[in-house]
Design a protein around this motif. Sequence first.
Motif, short mmCIF file in Angstrom:
data_model
loop_
_atom_site.label_atom_id
_atom_site.label_comp_id
_atom_site.label_asym_id
_atom_site.label_seq_id
_atom_site.Cartn_x
_atom_site.Cartn_y
_atom_site.Cartn_z
N GLU A 494 0.95 -1.20 -0.20
CA GLU A 494 0.17 -0.03 0.14
C GLU A 494 0.87 1.23 -0.04
N ASN A 552 -4.09 5.11 -2.69
CA ASN A 552 -5.45 5.45 -2.06
C ASN A 552 -5.80 7.31 -2.37
N GLU A 584 -7.44 2.23 -3.31
CA GLU A 584 -7.94 2.27 -2.17
C GLU A 584 -9.68 3.36 -2.12
N ASP A 614 -12.00 1.18 1.20
CA ASP A 614 -10.71 1.52 3.22
C ASP A 614 -11.98 1.44 3.83
N LYS A 635 -11.21 -3.12 2.89
CA LYS A 635 -9.54 -3.49 3.95
C LYS A 635 -11.52 -2.74 5.15
N GLU A 672 -6.45 -4.27 8.25
CA GLU A 672 -4.99 -3.39 8.48
C GLU A 672 -5.03 -3.33 9.95
CA CA Z 1 -5.86 3.10 2.92
#
Ligand code: CA
Length: 721
Positions: A494, A552, A584, A614, A635, A672
């Motif tokens: 990531e 992201n 994400e 996310d 996530k 995460e």
């Molecule tokens: Ca993220």
Amino acid sequence: MRINIFTKLLSILFLSISMVVGMFIFVAHSLNNDFINRVYDEVEFVLTENSTDFLLTHADKNMEYLQGEIVNYMYFSDADRILGEVTKFISDSSTDAIYVRDANGDLLAKMSKYEDKNELRIFEEADELLAIHNDAYIQIDKKIALAQRFFIYDEPVGSVIIVSNQEYYASEIGTSLEIIQSLSSMQRDKHLYQFAVVILLSTVLFLFCAGALLTRLLDPIRRLRQDINNFGEKTDNSAPFEDYPNDEIGDLAHSFKMMRDKVSKRENEIVRLAQFDPLTNLYNRNFLISHFESLVTDTDRQVICLYMDLDNFKEINDTFGHDEGDLLIQEVAGHLAMLRTKEYDDPTLAKCFKECMTLSRLGGDEFVLLIQIDDMGIGAYSLGFQIAQQVTSLFRNKLLSYNVTSSMGLSLFPMDGNSVDELLKKADIAMYSAKAKGKGRFEFFNEEMSSALAREKTVEQLLIKALEEEGTPQFHMVYQPQYHLRSDKLVGVESLVRWVHPQQGFISPAEFIPIAERKGLIEKLGKVTVRLIMQDMKQWRQFGWALPVSWNLSTVELLKTDIVDFLIEQLNSADIPRDLFNIEITETALVTDLERAKTQIDMLRNNQFKVWLDDFGTGYSSLSILGEVEIDGLKIDRSFVSAIGEGETSKTLVVDALVQLTNTFDIYIVAEGIETQYQLDYLKATRCHFGQGYLYSKPVTADIILNQYTDQAAKLKSRAC
Ligand code: CA
Ligand code: C2E
Ligand code: CA
């Protein structure tokens, strides 16, 4: 001196009448004179024409008379008696002379007043004529003579000659005419006098009538003037302009009335515009400030100032246009106004909204609610809390067309300040703090917030500068490895941005990303990160790696259309396959505007990008949202993972449920923030697919990835190549 219209009109009328009367009298006088002259001429003519006849008739009568009186005396030639009779005629003005003769022609008696030569000629002619005729008529100049022979039983006894004087008779006529003339002129003067009196009386009557009429006419005008003055001076705002006659003045009054109505309407409109916001019909900033100022004069009173700002309003405006933005603002205003009419369990709260609230819009998406508390027996703080909760619930209940939230800040008078400026500023700071803490919430002002705000301003300025720098050297990317849990194999990384400021040092993305989002800098920053990632991925590609990178994407960026094109262009030019680029997006994107987000997600996926949801579990969306959008995976937010092993059963159960759910929907799930072995074991046991966290690795630079993960990353080569 000002002569009014009434006097002017009257003077003009009077002058015109005088002129007409004068002309009339003049004409009448000339006509009258003319008439008298004509009568006079006529009489004169008649008299003159007939004077001979008159004289003869007269003389005839005299002759007859004499015949009766003197014929016997003539027979006896009694001259004395005859003379006696003849002299009687001396007083007869028309008779000049009488001659009496006997049958022989000798003079018996004679009466003559003048005895001129014409008289003698008359006698001569008479003698000649009488020799032939019994009577004769002779005229010489103005003298006329009648001669007649007298008989007694056919025996002539003599003759008589009567001489009449026409001239004398003419003078008689003249005298008569003079009398007629003087009588006529007397009559005429009398007529003129009467005429003048009649005219004068008629004029007076006319003027009186005209005056009365004018007064009647002018009265409404005077009234109208008074009404206009009243209206102009505002002494009587209800100037009626009514009950006027149905004529031109009435029409004028009606026009004035309409004008007054329009002016009043305009004035009201101006007052309204000065105090109200035309878009929402709530009070505007001007009114709010002056009203607030009037409230803070009394320190015994308490005032709650609630400053409200819509979250992400800018995106809605940018994405859907200003008209939609305006509609949303109107909707919010309508719901705020409805706080007055809602039913409340707590009577104090009801009183607050119904009687003590002033609603205003400061501009844009900012609203201010002022609540004035006088002896409510409840603290401003706890009341402010309840009020803010009520406002928050307006947004929670999904009453609005767009799924927006609002952030609110509250300041209290007199605790937080004495001036309106200070109170508004502090409420604003509190509102910013609420936004910074995650939006859709409210905060009461406290002193630390001021420094937080100052810090935010500093960060914003530094960020602007850093983004403008050529090559953006203050930024670099770090990568946190992501693992397949069951096999402990590296599956990707990531990407996370890092900002090291030359003076300030490291500034956390948790601090500057929200600022960039709020201040409209996130798009630029996003592009910077993509370029940096492309450089790193190109480097890894040189080693033949096919290491997937998760990037992201901020909600704000997602809702922009051109991000897809930008990504395609960047990946194409770096020659990176799109399925190595995972995107994400946060769950809040779906909450803000599901339709828009769905379209964008579909577009990304149609272009072979993988899309992950996310921070799942923090965005207030329900699990059912997973059925509405097509994504590649989600996530689980770190807060759920960190709950594992901490005795927070409910959160742990969410993790279980989510894993089950993703299996149902056939999507991947990433955990995460795995920090402990216990968490990892638990997640493995629940069959969670992937994971990342400090237990595996902290985010590291591209070089470290290259050096430390060579073996593992190299294995990805075969899959991709
Ligand atoms: Ca993220
Ligand atoms: P995020 O997307 O949820 O990123 C994960 C954050 O959790 C990262 O923080 C990461 O360093 C941290 N983290 C990872 N493993 C652990 C762990 O085991 N324990 C703990 N306590 N933390 C862990 P970071 O890098 O500070 O980023 C914070 C947030 O800033 C990110 O949350 C993301 O929302 C945003 N962000 C970071 N970089 C970017 C970026 O390049 N673009 C955008 N749009 N947002 C970014
Ligand atoms: Ca996250």
